[in-house]
Structure formats: C-alpha cells, structure tokens
Design a protein around this motif. Structure first.
Motif, mmCIF file in Angstrom:
data_model
loop_
_atom_site.group_PDB
_atom_site.id
_atom_site.type_symbol
_atom_site.label_atom_id
_atom_site.label_comp_id
_atom_site.label_asym_id
_atom_site.label_seq_id
_atom_site.Cartn_x
_atom_site.Cartn_y
_atom_site.Cartn_z
ATOM 1 N N UNK A 1 23.046 1.720 37.471
ATOM 2 C CA UNK A 1 24.217 2.175 36.733
ATOM 3 C C UNK A 1 25.471 1.443 37.209
ATOM 4 N N UNK A 2 26.469 1.375 36.330
ATOM 5 C CA UNK A 2 27.721 0.671 36.625
ATOM 6 C C UNK A 2 28.868 1.676 36.596
ATOM 7 N N UNK A 3 29.682 1.732 37.637
ATOM 8 C CA UNK A 3 30.839 2.637 37.617
ATOM 9 C C UNK A 3 31.736 2.358 36.410
ATOM 10 N N UNK A 4 32.233 3.414 35.807
ATOM 11 C CA UNK A 4 33.102 3.265 34.649
ATOM 12 C C UNK A 4 32.374 3.208 33.323
ATOM 13 N N UNK A 5 31.022 3.250 33.371
ATOM 14 C CA UNK A 5 30.219 3.246 32.145
ATOM 15 C C UNK A 5 29.331 4.496 32.154
ATOM 16 N N UNK A 6 29.917 5.669 31.884
ATOM 17 C CA UNK A 6 29.182 6.933 32.033
ATOM 18 C C UNK A 6 28.043 7.125 31.049
ATOM 19 N N UNK A 7 28.041 6.368 29.941
ATOM 20 C CA UNK A 7 26.991 6.522 28.937
ATOM 21 C C UNK A 7 25.800 5.606 29.163
ATOM 22 N N UNK A 8 25.784 4.854 30.259
ATOM 23 C CA UNK A 8 24.661 3.941 30.501
ATOM 24 C C UNK A 8 23.329 4.660 30.638
ATOM 25 N N UNK A 9 23.372 5.953 30.987
ATOM 26 C CA UNK A 9 22.129 6.722 31.092
ATOM 27 C C UNK A 9 21.347 6.690 29.788
ATOM 28 N N UNK A 10 22.051 6.514 28.662
ATOM 29 C CA UNK A 10 21.380 6.482 27.360
ATOM 30 C C UNK A 10 20.841 5.073 27.116
ATOM 31 N N UNK A 11 19.807 4.739 27.882
ATOM 32 C CA UNK A 11 19.280 3.378 27.946
ATOM 33 C C UNK A 11 18.717 2.888 26.616
ATOM 34 N N UNK A 12 18.254 3.809 25.779
ATOM 35 C CA UNK A 12 17.680 3.389 24.496
ATOM 36 C C UNK A 12 18.664 2.592 23.662
ATOM 37 N N UNK A 13 19.951 2.821 23.873
ATOM 38 C CA UNK A 13 20.963 2.144 23.070
ATOM 39 C C UNK A 13 21.194 0.698 23.497
ATOM 40 N N UNK A 14 20.641 0.297 24.650
ATOM 41 C CA UNK A 14 20.984 -0.990 25.226
ATOM 42 C C UNK A 14 20.337 -2.199 24.599
ATOM 43 N N UNK A 15 19.193 -2.020 23.945
ATOM 44 C CA UNK A 15 18.467 -3.179 23.407
ATOM 45 C C UNK A 15 17.306 -2.705 22.538
ATOM 46 N N UNK A 16 16.671 -3.658 21.868
ATOM 47 C CA UNK A 16 15.378 -3.462 21.221
ATOM 48 C C UNK A 16 14.460 -4.561 21.734
ATOM 49 N N UNK A 17 13.248 -4.184 22.135
ATOM 50 C CA UNK A 17 12.319 -5.140 22.735
ATOM 51 C C UNK A 17 10.989 -5.087 21.993
ATOM 52 N N UNK A 18 10.577 -6.222 21.440
ATOM 53 C CA UNK A 18 9.311 -6.320 20.719
ATOM 54 C C UNK A 18 8.627 -7.617 21.126
ATOM 55 N N UNK A 19 7.367 -7.510 21.610
ATOM 56 C CA UNK A 19 6.603 -8.679 22.037
ATOM 57 C C UNK A 19 7.377 -9.538 23.033
ATOM 58 N N UNK A 20 8.121 -8.869 23.912
ATOM 59 C CA UNK A 20 8.856 -9.585 24.941
ATOM 60 C C UNK A 20 10.149 -10.226 24.488
ATOM 61 N N UNK A 21 10.473 -10.124 23.206
ATOM 62 C CA UNK A 21 11.742 -10.648 22.692
ATOM 63 C C UNK A 21 12.776 -9.536 22.747
ATOM 64 N N UNK A 22 13.973 -9.857 23.205
ATOM 65 C CA UNK A 22 14.978 -8.841 23.493
ATOM 66 C C UNK A 22 16.253 -9.106 22.700
ATOM 67 N N UNK A 23 16.612 -8.148 21.862
ATOM 68 C CA UNK A 23 17.878 -8.192 21.146
ATOM 69 C C UNK A 23 18.778 -7.131 21.778
ATOM 70 N N UNK A 24 19.744 -7.585 22.560
ATOM 71 C CA UNK A 24 20.635 -6.685 23.296
ATOM 72 C C UNK A 24 21.717 -6.151 22.363
ATOM 73 N N UNK A 25 22.110 -4.929 22.609
ATOM 74 C CA UNK A 25 23.061 -4.242 21.733
ATOM 75 C C UNK A 25 24.439 -4.899 21.722
ATOM 76 N N UNK A 26 25.124 -4.709 20.603
ATOM 77 C CA UNK A 26 26.554 -4.980 20.488
ATOM 78 C C UNK A 26 27.179 -3.653 20.051
ATOM 79 N N UNK A 27 27.749 -2.930 21.005
ATOM 80 C CA UNK A 27 28.201 -1.569 20.757
ATOM 81 C C UNK A 27 29.434 -1.529 19.855
ATOM 82 N N UNK A 28 29.483 -0.509 19.014
ATOM 83 C CA UNK A 28 30.615 -0.355 18.100
ATOM 84 C C UNK A 28 31.864 0.115 18.843
#
Length: 268
Positions: free
Chosen positions: A56-83
């Motif tokens: 976890x990173x200080x100042x980012x209290x919502x990081x616990x919601x890890x599902x929002x961070x990326x989508x991973x399929x067959x080892x390919x990773x599309x990292x989130x761009x948060x609104x």
C-alpha cells in the motif's frame, strides 16, 4: 487454483466521497479493516489459491480495492486509468508491480478504465461496464488489446457505479446480476447471453451481495446477502459469507479487494 493480487488496507480511510457509499463524516477503523481483509486473504489461501501482495502507498486509501487496478488476461496487463484524481496515483504502483514481476506486455489504458471494477472476464468474452467510471471507448481498446470480444453494458443507477457491484461471474457461462442496474438494451443483451442467470434480489444488492468472487465452486460474498446464498446453493455452488463491513464504507467488498491474475508471469 486461482491467482489473486491484493493490497492490505494499512492506510484505509474515507476522506472524500466519489461514490454513493462513501461518507467522510462516518469514522473508520483501519485496524478493523485490516483484520477483515486478513480474514479474506487467509480464506483464499485455505481454499488453495495463490495470493500476491502489492504494498500500500500512503495517501492512497482506496488502494485496498485492488480489482480496480488492472485487467489481466493470458498474462497481458491493461492497467487502469482512474476517472477521479484521488485514485490516479494508484496506476503508477500497478505499473511498477507488474513490470517487476515478469509480465512482458503491460501498459496503461488510454481511456478511463477502472480495471476489473468494470471489466469482468466470463469465459470466452469480457463483460464491460460504462456509465459512471469507465469510458465506453475503453471497451474497444480492451477488445483490441486482449483479442477477446467485449460486451458493452450500460449502468444507469449510481448505486451500481462499477459493473462488479451489479454483476458477478460465477463460472464461464453462469452469472448473477441485478437487472435494475442496467439500461434496457443491456438487460436484453444479458438475457440473450445468459438465459439461466441468477437474478439477485434488491435486498441482497443493497448489502453489496454482488461484489463477490467465485472460483467456479466456492463463492465468497457479503454475509448479509442471505437469499443470494440460498440461490447459489440451489445452483450447486458453495457460498461463503464474509464480513467486510468496514471496507464497505469505502464502497467495496470481496470482489473490489481481489484482482485476478490470469496466467501471470513468473517473478525474476
């Protein structure tokens, strides 16, 4: 065996409001949040799954919601761009983690895209939400990146601000969802694709019952969703009730805390 990525809620707090569940006026207990999160992580391990951790990173209290961070399929990773600006710093942490753990095809989304919050892999397709967080243009981007058909679904009720609050994938061809969360066109699309879907009651969706994780047999979901648990048993699943009441103050539960790593890379 499933492979999950999680983030301990060491800095959990509700200091702002970016969804209807968040009330900065209500006190939070980071110690209780950690204890509830520890229970969920230990459950995954007891069920035979693998759990990796992102610090976890200080100042980012919502990081616990890890599902929002990326989508991973067959080892390919599309990292989130948060609104919302409050969460945009999380993307840097995810990019660094995947790059440092052997994933060769990692990039951040061009369009607003909140990972598995709005992209749920269901067998041969991805179910993709929009309406509140993820830009509809992100659907075509994900389809091109992963090489899978993406089924766009429009959310219309702000209580269901992410797809994973309105729908859960139980198996490749089985879902549970809340019809009232979707536009008429999206409801018809779901009815055509999943005529035997489990339909959740309003009482169960009100307690975040659809924010669930299934390994194809066990379904972990908020323990207050009692009717849904009975429905799942009737379908042959084994529901396990979870108490993540403290994390629900931030608008997340079981699924929000759990990012699935599908055919991930090896550490080096």
């Amino acid at each position: 065996m499933r492979h999950y990525l999680m983030v301990r809620p060491a800095y959990f707090d509700v200091a702002y409001s970016i969804n209807p569940w968040m009330d900065p006026g209500k006190p939070t207990d980071a110690g209780l949040a950690v204890a509830q999160w520890d229970w969920l992580r230990d459950l995954y391990l007891d069920l035979g799954h693998r759990v990796d951790l992102l610090d976890p990173v200080p100042g980012l209290p919502d990081m616990v919601y890890a599902a929002n961070g990326a989508t991973v399929v067959d080892g390919r990773v599309l990292v989130a761009r948060f609104r919302h600006r409050q969460r945009r710093g999380e993307s840097v942490a995810y990019l660094k983690w995947f790059a440092g753990h052997g994933y060769r095809d990692v990039r951040q989304a061009r369009w607003a895209n909140e990972g598995e919050g709005d992209f749920l892999v269901a067998g041969p397709r991805i179910l993709a939400g929009s309406g509140f967080r993820t830009d509809p243009r992100a659907h075509a981007e994900a389809a091109a990146f992963f090489g899978l058909p993406v089924v766009g679904l429009t959310l219309t009720d702000p209580r269901y601000y992410h797809l994973d609050t309105a729908l859960a994938v139980l198996a490749d061809d089985v879902i549970v969802y809340a019809p009232e969360a979707f536009s008429e066109d999206s409801r018809r699309r779901l009815e055509q694709l999943y005529p035997d879907a489990v339909v959740a009651s309003a009482a169960d969706t009100a307690v975040f019952g659809l924010n669930a994780v299934s390994d194809g047999r066990h379904v972990i979901l908020p323990q207050a969703a009692t009717r849904l648990m009975a429905q799942l048993r009737e379908r042959g699943f084994e529901p396990i009730g979870a108490d993540l009441s403290e994390l629900l103050k931030g608008g997340g539960s079981v699924k929000c805390c759990t990012l699935e790593l599908r055919h991930g890379g090896e550490e080096h």
